[in-house]
Design an enzyme around this catalytic site. Structure first.
Site, PDB file in Angstrom:
ATOM      1  N   TYR A 114       0.847  -1.197   0.000  1.00 53.55           N
ATOM      2  CA  TYR A 114       0.000   0.000   0.000  1.00 53.55           C
ATOM      3  C   TYR A 114       0.888   1.255   0.000  1.00 53.55           C
ATOM      4  CZ  TYR A 114      -3.513  -3.541   0.638  1.00 53.55           C
ATOM      5  OH  TYR A 114      -4.296  -4.656   0.457  1.00 53.55           O
ATOM      6  N   ARG A 141      -5.437 -15.041  10.790  1.00 51.67           N
ATOM      7  CA  ARG A 141      -6.599 -15.848  10.416  1.00 51.67           C
ATOM      8  C   ARG A 141      -7.166 -16.690  11.561  1.00 51.67           C
ATOM      9  NH1 ARG A 141      -3.527 -18.519   5.603  1.00 51.67           N
ATOM     10  NH2 ARG A 141      -1.798 -17.746   6.888  1.00 51.67           N
ATOM     11  N   ARG A 200       3.208  -1.031  10.836  1.00 57.33           N
ATOM     12  CA  ARG A 200       3.387  -2.402  10.360  1.00 57.33           C
ATOM     13  C   ARG A 200       4.208  -2.381   9.075  1.00 57.33           C
ATOM     14  NH1 ARG A 200      -0.838  -7.205   8.514  1.00 57.33           N
ATOM     15  NH2 ARG A 200      -0.051  -8.738   9.991  1.00 57.33           N
TER      16      ARG A 200
END
Length: 356
Positions: free
Chosen positions: A176, A312, A223
């Site tokens: 990103y 997850r 992050r």
């Protein structure tokens, strides 16, 4: 010290070292508004030492995917307040992940051409309201425009704290906008934001500085995914690049750095040595075949991580901390429900059912 030892993070005392990693769920209402279902979802997982929310766009042009929430309007702030209140009512702590998609977006999603450091498209198909489409060529930001986009992280951080979040994590990973500026192949600029390592880390440092100025260093994390390769981003010098970045972040005294295991242990351990502050470690490659388990967590605690990110496993196990603590089985996740919307595969995973 174990995964279940408490930890002091800025002004917070975490009851354990389990971090719920940020994961896109694409279930916001029109206008990027958080919903009652989102409040339930995060509150169900409030036993985590820290929750990091799904990526939240700091501006409309920063929106990557349809159905994601924002933090750039008063209405969005108001919609988030019941979410953070529900987490706190259940004894939890939650940071908002601020995510500017940069070139990983589409005019169908935002109504405008995406922007990036250079006119180089992402690799792959992006999500749009009408389905997957090839990533478009972004408009290269003018030098004078770049500080506005760095500053948007600070404005969103201020709104996040107004909405009741305990802090923010800047999404500097996974291809990103911050990652695009760090990139060797997506950032072809010849101004002060491109070329050398010192120039390519500049946008990240300015974005973090904006958040620190807005809400304080002890409420700001970032992050990173060294050498991760997401959306076609390449970093030919991951260790040098991220060491230089961590050196600058250390001067800002941010609350933590959150690393993904997107490169070999030799580089990751080099970055651990370069970073004097709190390290959150995601021990397995994001979206790879393996999910993080107790053994992975314990290994990285032994290698110097302070907190461990679980992704997850938290989707299908709202009581993940208790399952890890007692050795209960980890329920599998239904990948088909990741982004489909609705409460199925979102609020429908039960806590472990003990049988007599």
């Amino acid at each position: 010290m174990t995964l279940f030892s408490s930890y002091r993070l800025g002004g917070l005392t975490l009851p354990n070292r389990v971090v719920m990693a940020p994961m896109t769920r694409a279930r916001a209402a029109d206008g990027g508004l958080a919903t009652p279902s989102m409040a339930t979802y995060y509150a169900q997982r409030a036993t985590a030492g820290l929750i990091v929310s799904e990526g939240v766009q700091p501006s409309l042009i920063g929106q990557s995917n349809p159905g994601t929430p924002g933090l750039h309007s008063d209405e969005q702030v108001a919609a988030w307040r019941p979410v953070t209140a529900a987490v706190h009512a259940n004894g939890g702590r939650i940071f908002a992940q601020i995510m500017h998609g940069g070139r990983v977006s589409h005019p169908e999603t935002t109504g405008t051409v995406p922007v990036g450091p250079s006119a180089v498209p992402a690799t792959g198909d992006v999500f749009t309201p009408s389905g997957r489409q090839p990533a478009p060529v972004p408009r290269a930001l003018e030098t004078a425009e770049v500080p506005e986009h760095a500053g948007s992280y600070g404005a969103a951080a201020r709104r996040a704290v107004d909405a009741g979040f305990d802090g923010v994590e800047l999404h500097g990973a996974n291809g990103y906008l911050i990652s695009q500026f760090l990139s060797s192949n997506g950032n072809l600029r010849s101004d002060r934001y491109g070329g050398s390592v010192a120039n390519r880390i500049r946008f990240a440092v300015e974005a973090v500085s904006a958040a620190v100025e807005a809400v304080g260093a002890d409420r700001t994390g970032i992050r990173l995914s060294p050498g991760g390769g997401f959306w076609g981003v390449e970093e030919h010098d991951a260790l040098q690049l991220h060491t230089a970045l961590l050196t600058e972040l250390a001067r800002l005294e941010v609350a933590y750095v959150h690393l993904e295991a997107t490169v070999g242990d030799d580089v990751l351990l080099g970055l651990r040595r370069a970073w004097p502050g709190t390290l959150v470690m995601n021990p397995v490659f994001p979206m790879g075949p393996k999910q993080t388990g107790r053994a992975d967590a314990d290994r990285w605690l032994g290698l110097g991580a302070d907190l461990i990110g679980f992704g997850r496993s938290f989707l299908s196990n709202p009581d993940l901390v208790e399952r890890l603590r007692t050795g209960l089985p980890i329920a599998p996740v239904d990948e088909a429900t990741y982004y489909q919307g609705g409460d199925a595969g979102y609020l429908t995973y039960p806590s472990y059912q003990h049988t007599a």
